[in-house]
Design a protein around this motif. Structure first.
Motif, PDB file in Angstrom:
ATOM      1  N   ASP A 259      41.601 -12.761   1.375  1.00 48.42           N
ATOM      2  CA  ASP A 259      40.362 -12.068   1.603  1.00 48.42           C
ATOM      3  C   ASP A 259      40.985 -10.472   1.520  1.00 48.42           C
ATOM      4  O   ASP A 259      40.350  -9.621   0.947  1.00 48.42           O
ATOM      5  CB  ASP A 259      39.775 -12.395   2.753  1.00 48.42           C
TER       6      ASP A 259
ATOM      7  N   LEU B 205      38.933 -23.263  14.268  1.00 50.16           N
ATOM      8  CA  LEU B 205      37.414 -23.339  14.176  1.00 50.16           C
ATOM      9  C   LEU B 205      36.955 -22.600  13.085  1.00 50.16           C
ATOM     10  O   LEU B 205      35.946 -23.037  12.180  1.00 50.16           O
ATOM     11  CB  LEU B 205      36.533 -22.950  15.448  1.00 50.16           C
ATOM     12  N   GLY B 206      37.431 -21.417  13.047  1.00 53.48           N
ATOM     13  CA  GLY B 206      37.007 -20.449  11.706  1.00 53.48           C
ATOM     14  C   GLY B 206      35.749 -20.082  11.677  1.00 53.48           C
ATOM     15  O   GLY B 206      35.017 -20.268  10.640  1.00 53.48           O
TER      16      GLY B 206
ATOM     17  N   TYR C 160      37.626 -10.153  17.780  1.00 52.17           N
ATOM     18  CA  TYR C 160      38.381 -10.028  16.471  1.00 52.17           C
ATOM     19  C   TYR C 160      37.556  -9.207  15.655  1.00 52.17           C
ATOM     20  O   TYR C 160      38.106  -8.460  14.833  1.00 52.17           O
ATOM     21  CB  TYR C 160      38.511 -11.631  16.036  1.00 52.17           C
TER      22      TYR C 160
ATOM     23  N   CYS D 203      41.163 -18.860  15.987  1.00 55.38           N
ATOM     24  CA  CYS D 203      41.395 -20.331  16.206  1.00 55.38           C
ATOM     25  C   CYS D 203      40.974 -21.389  15.077  1.00 55.38           C
ATOM     26  O   CYS D 203      40.396 -20.519  14.178  1.00 55.38           O
ATOM     27  CB  CYS D 203      40.931 -20.996  17.612  1.00 55.38           C
TER      28      CYS D 203
ATOM     29  N   GLU E 104      45.292 -29.438  10.040  1.00 58.25           N
ATOM     30  CA  GLU E 104      45.882 -29.151  11.479  1.00 58.25           C
ATOM     31  C   GLU E 104      46.504 -30.358  12.154  1.00 58.25           C
ATOM     32  O   GLU E 104      45.564 -31.279  12.567  1.00 58.25           O
ATOM     33  CB  GLU E 104      44.751 -28.504  12.286  1.00 58.25           C
TER      34      GLU E 104
ATOM     35  N   VAL F 103      42.498 -15.525   5.304  1.00 56.90           N
ATOM     36  CA  VAL F 103      42.119 -14.246   5.424  1.00 56.90           C
ATOM     37  C   VAL F 103      43.051 -13.251   4.996  1.00 56.90           C
ATOM     38  O   VAL F 103      42.556 -12.318   4.307  1.00 56.90           O
ATOM     39  CB  VAL F 103      41.475 -14.071   6.727  1.00 56.90           C
ATOM     40  N   GLN F 104      44.187 -13.507   5.655  1.00 56.66           N
ATOM     41  CA  GLN F 104      45.169 -12.405   5.218  1.00 56.66           C
ATOM     42  C   GLN F 104      46.027 -12.353   3.878  1.00 56.66           C
ATOM     43  O   GLN F 104      46.486 -11.338   3.575  1.00 56.66           O
ATOM     44  CB  GLN F 104      46.146 -12.294   6.618  1.00 56.66           C
TER      45      GLN F 104
ATOM     46  N   LYS G 150      43.292 -20.855   8.263  1.00 50.80           N
ATOM     47  CA  LYS G 150      42.241 -20.026   8.150  1.00 50.80           C
ATOM     48  C   LYS G 150      42.808 -18.617   8.112  1.00 50.80           C
ATOM     49  O   LYS G 150      42.423 -17.650   7.236  1.00 50.80           O
ATOM     50  CB  LYS G 150      41.074 -20.161   9.101  1.00 50.80           C
ATOM     51  N   ARG G 151      43.928 -18.386   8.869  1.00 53.08           N
ATOM     52  CA  ARG G 151      44.370 -17.259   9.160  1.00 53.08           C
ATOM     53  C   ARG G 151      45.134 -16.786   7.734  1.00 53.08           C
ATOM     54  O   ARG G 151      45.101 -15.604   7.337  1.00 53.08           O
ATOM     55  CB  ARG G 151      45.676 -17.346  10.025  1.00 53.08           C
TER      56      ARG G 151
ATOM     57  N   VAL H 255      35.413 -14.214   8.677  1.00 49.13           N
ATOM     58  CA  VAL H 255      35.816 -15.422   9.067  1.00 49.13           C
ATOM     59  C   VAL H 255      36.835 -15.137  10.192  1.00 49.13           C
ATOM     60  O   VAL H 255      37.957 -14.480  10.105  1.00 49.13           O
ATOM     61  CB  VAL H 255      36.623 -16.380   7.995  1.00 49.13           C
ATOM     62  N   CYS H 256      36.687 -15.600  11.465  1.00 46.64           N
ATOM     63  CA  CYS H 256      37.368 -15.361  12.686  1.00 46.64           C
ATOM     64  C   CYS H 256      38.694 -16.269  12.401  1.00 46.64           C
ATOM     65  O   CYS H 256      38.832 -17.454  12.167  1.00 46.64           O
ATOM     66  CB  CYS H 256      36.869 -15.969  13.781  1.00 46.64           C
ATOM     67  N   ILE H 257      39.868 -15.717  12.866  1.00 46.72           N
ATOM     68  CA  ILE H 257      41.244 -16.324  12.459  1.00 46.72           C
ATOM     69  C   ILE H 257      41.781 -16.575  13.950  1.00 46.72           C
ATOM     70  O   ILE H 257      43.124 -16.963  13.826  1.00 46.72           O
ATOM     71  CB  ILE H 257      42.272 -15.505  11.522  1.00 46.72           C
TER      72      ILE H 257
ATOM     73  N   ARG I 106      48.066  -4.947  10.506  1.00 42.39           N
ATOM     74  CA  ARG I 106      48.841  -6.312   9.943  1.00 42.39           C
ATOM     75  C   ARG I 106      50.556  -5.870  10.147  1.00 42.39           C
ATOM     76  O   ARG I 106      50.839  -4.762  10.156  1.00 42.39           O
ATOM     77  CB  ARG I 106      48.605  -6.421   8.382  1.00 42.39           C
TER      78      ARG I 106
ATOM     79  N   GLN J 158      36.264 -29.379  19.402  1.00 45.14           N
ATOM     80  CA  GLN J 158      35.148 -28.585  18.631  1.00 45.14           C
ATOM     81  C   GLN J 158      35.501 -28.839  17.225  1.00 45.14           C
ATOM     82  O   GLN J 158      34.515 -28.998  16.404  1.00 45.14           O
ATOM     83  CB  GLN J 158      35.071 -27.100  18.834  1.00 45.14           C
ATOM     84  N   ILE J 159      36.555 -28.907  16.680  1.00 46.54           N
ATOM     85  CA  ILE J 159      36.830 -29.006  15.297  1.00 46.54           C
ATOM     86  C   ILE J 159      38.319 -29.974  15.063  1.00 46.54           C
ATOM     87  O   ILE J 159      39.168 -29.775  15.706  1.00 46.54           O
ATOM     88  CB  ILE J 159      36.913 -27.582  14.427  1.00 46.54           C
TER      89      ILE J 159
END
Lengths: 427, 126
Positions: free
Chosen positions: A204, B18-19, B45, B16, A395, A200-201, A196-197, B12-14, B55, A389-390
């Motif tokens: 996005d 879960l996002g 966040y 963890c 992962e 986004v980075q 995910k990170r 979108v939270c990064i 960054r 949770q997920i």
């Protein structure tokens, strides 16, 4: 030449294995690396985010590798660069490693133990069955990464990326920063294979579009890529007629998965796991051939280098114990079976008499699960139920087995690792 | 954030895997409501992303007389997100003579951020 221990590969796995083996008392060892420097793929991974678990700070790839290379030099662990292992055989407990380099030519090393640490390679176009011409301008994301980050050359100006694996995402940002226009990242699956990170980075942050459930159905251009045609795919991953869109570009990068590089393991005839593409190993990370151990991406493809280092250190330590004859136990393993949502486990068996107090079992799931639990059972008893949770295929997960718990089970036939799902959904 | 003074913004939270998809309602340039986050880290966040997004930047500098033509570099700490482009531009003109070592400063106080750019790999003479 004779050696107690030969380690094939001088990337993160080989380095950590070598250091651990030396610390456990192996004097006579040799690391063989085919590239011109130690560090493996980390040398081209110039982005940060490595080593959070190991060093509690965010290092870049070369910095992470640098920490291990320093230790290898400090401990005067011998290594050979620009050296390729071309054959691996075993006769009883002796292993014959055939190697080649420019200075010494072709020769054989007899080793009492071998650690396989060859890493993985990218899935190439041939394995993806993309129709169209074969023009210049089609690269795997990792090849482009090497050109840009180590050789200082740009592979193109207008880029489409197929596959949203982490290397593809990282390269989308990298090429953008270097002045290229990344027009699209297309992903066949309805979810991204990357972290995910990174979405986004790397996407996005730069306004790069990601289209899920899309693939490349045609490549145009005779000498050089001129355009690619992208189409939506249905639930069976088949392109939907009428959804095609032609995107002008001069470069197509492929980031469609990594495959453990096991030609040597196969030559040796070790038992392979069809799911991981790597060897089957027991709790010592020993393959089906006595004295041959495996670790890192050659065993199963990891997301985090920290876990590669941990796993490799374990392999190094176990190889040392094998060499000194100090291994205890009778070597009878209980199979670990991956069932219900779990695709595989590493290791795939555990010998209770031989295992340490705890044993890490790593695995991947085959789908996205929300509000699920990972369950470990043995002899009709649930040993562990860990709420999550997920869970996602991208992962890697782990559970820890305890020797004390397994010892209480009489004649255990197998251990199962499964996902108990409360709801299943696609991301 | 001028154009977003009264906007709804999506994140979108990064923090963890879960996002979480998090929605932030803005009023007069201030955060009015944060929804969609599963835990406090999500709120943390998006607040950071809205007020002071930062960054770590990684890129390359040219090396003269080295075993490789380039050496990787990073900002020694994170810098404001809107300075990424300027930082990359500033690095384009830098040429270092081999050898360079991990931790060598390639540029001091890059773009006035107060953060140095440091080399992240050892590159010997070629």
């Amino acid at each position: 030449m004779e050696k107690d221990l030969v380690i094939i590969g001088g990337g993160p796995a080989g380095l950590a294995a070598a250091i651990a083996a030396r610390e456990a008392g192996v004097e006579d060892l040799l690391v063989l690396e085919r590239d011109s420097r130690l560090g493996g793929i980390l040398n081209q991974c110039i982005h940060n985010g490595f080593g959070l678990h190991t060093f509690k700070e965010e290092l870049t790839g070369p910095e992470y590798a640098g920490r291990y290379i320093e230790k290898v030099l400090e401990q005067k662990i011998p290594y050979k660069l620009n050296t390729m292992v071309i054959d691996l055989e075993a006769e009883e407990s002796r292993k014959k490693v055939t190697v080649m380099n420019r200075e010494e030519g072709l020769y054989q090393i007899e080793a009492r133990a071998v650690i396989l640490a060859m890493g993985c390679r990218e899935r190439a176009r041939g394995a993806l069955n993309i129709p169209g011409y074969r023009p210049a301008g089609i690269y795997s994301a990792g090849t482009a990464q090497r050109y840009v980050n180590m050789e200082g050359r740009m592979p193109g100006k207008e880029i489409v990326i197929l596959g949203s694996g982490d290397i593809g995402l990282i390269m989308a940002r990298r090429m953008t920063l270097e002045g290229a226009k990344v027009k699209l990242v297309a992903e066949l699956q309805p979810y991204s294979g990357g972290l995910k990170r990174n979405i986004v980075q790397c996407l996005d942050d730069f306004g790069i579009p990601l289209k899920l459930s899309h693939t490349v159905v045609d490549i145009k251009g005779k000498e050089r890529v001129e355009s690619v045609t992208v189409a939506r795919v249905d639930e069976n991953l088949k392109p939907v007629p009428g959804s095609e869109e032609e995107i002008p570009c001069d470069t197509l990068l492929l980031s469609c998965g990594l495959l453990p590089e096991n030609e040597l393991s196969e030559t040796l005839g070790v038992k392979m796991n069809p799911v991981t593409g790597g060897p089957e190993v027991d709790e010592s990370l020993e393959t089906s051939r006595e004295g041959v151990f495996a670790c890192g991406n050659v065993l199963h493809v990891h997301d985090l280098v920290d876990y590669v280092s941990q796993e490799a250190a374990q392999a190094g330590k176990n190889a040392a114990a094998y060499l000194s004859g100090s291994r205890s136990g009778q070597g009878r393993g209980i199979p670990i079976r991956a069932v219900q949502g779990v695709r595989y486990t590493v290791p795939s068996s555990v010998d209770v008499s031989r295992m340490e107090e705890t044993q890490v079992v790593r695995f991947r799931v085959g789908n996205v699960f929300r509000n699920a639990a990972i369950e470990v059972s043995c002899g009709g008893k649930i040993l562990k139920s860990q709420k999550k949770q997920i869970l996602a295929p991208g992962e890697m997960e782990q559970v820890i087995l305890k020797r004390a718990e397994l010892e209480q089970i009489e004649d255990p036939e197998e251990i199962t690792v499964s996902v108990r799902a409360e709801s299943r959904g696609r991301d | 954030m001028g154009e977003h003074r009264n906007a709804t913004r999506e994140f979108v939270c990064i923090r963890c895997p879960l996002g979480c998809n998090i929605t932030v309602d803005m009023e007069d340039g201030k955060i009015r409501e944060i929804t969609g986050n599963t835990c406090p880290r999500g709120a943390d966040y998006v607040t950071k992303e809205l007020t002071d997004p930062r960054r770590t930047v990684t890129s390359l500098v040219r090396i003269e007389g080295g075993e490789l033509p380039v050496a990787p570099v990073k900002t020694a700490a994170d810098i404001p997100k809107d300075k990424i482009g300027d930082c990359i531009k500033a690095l384009k003109g830098i040429r270092l003579a081999a050898p360079v070592r991990i931790g060598d400063v390639a540029a001091e106080n890059v773009c006035g951020t107060g953060v140095d750019v440091v080399v992240t790999a050892n590159v010997g003479k070629g």
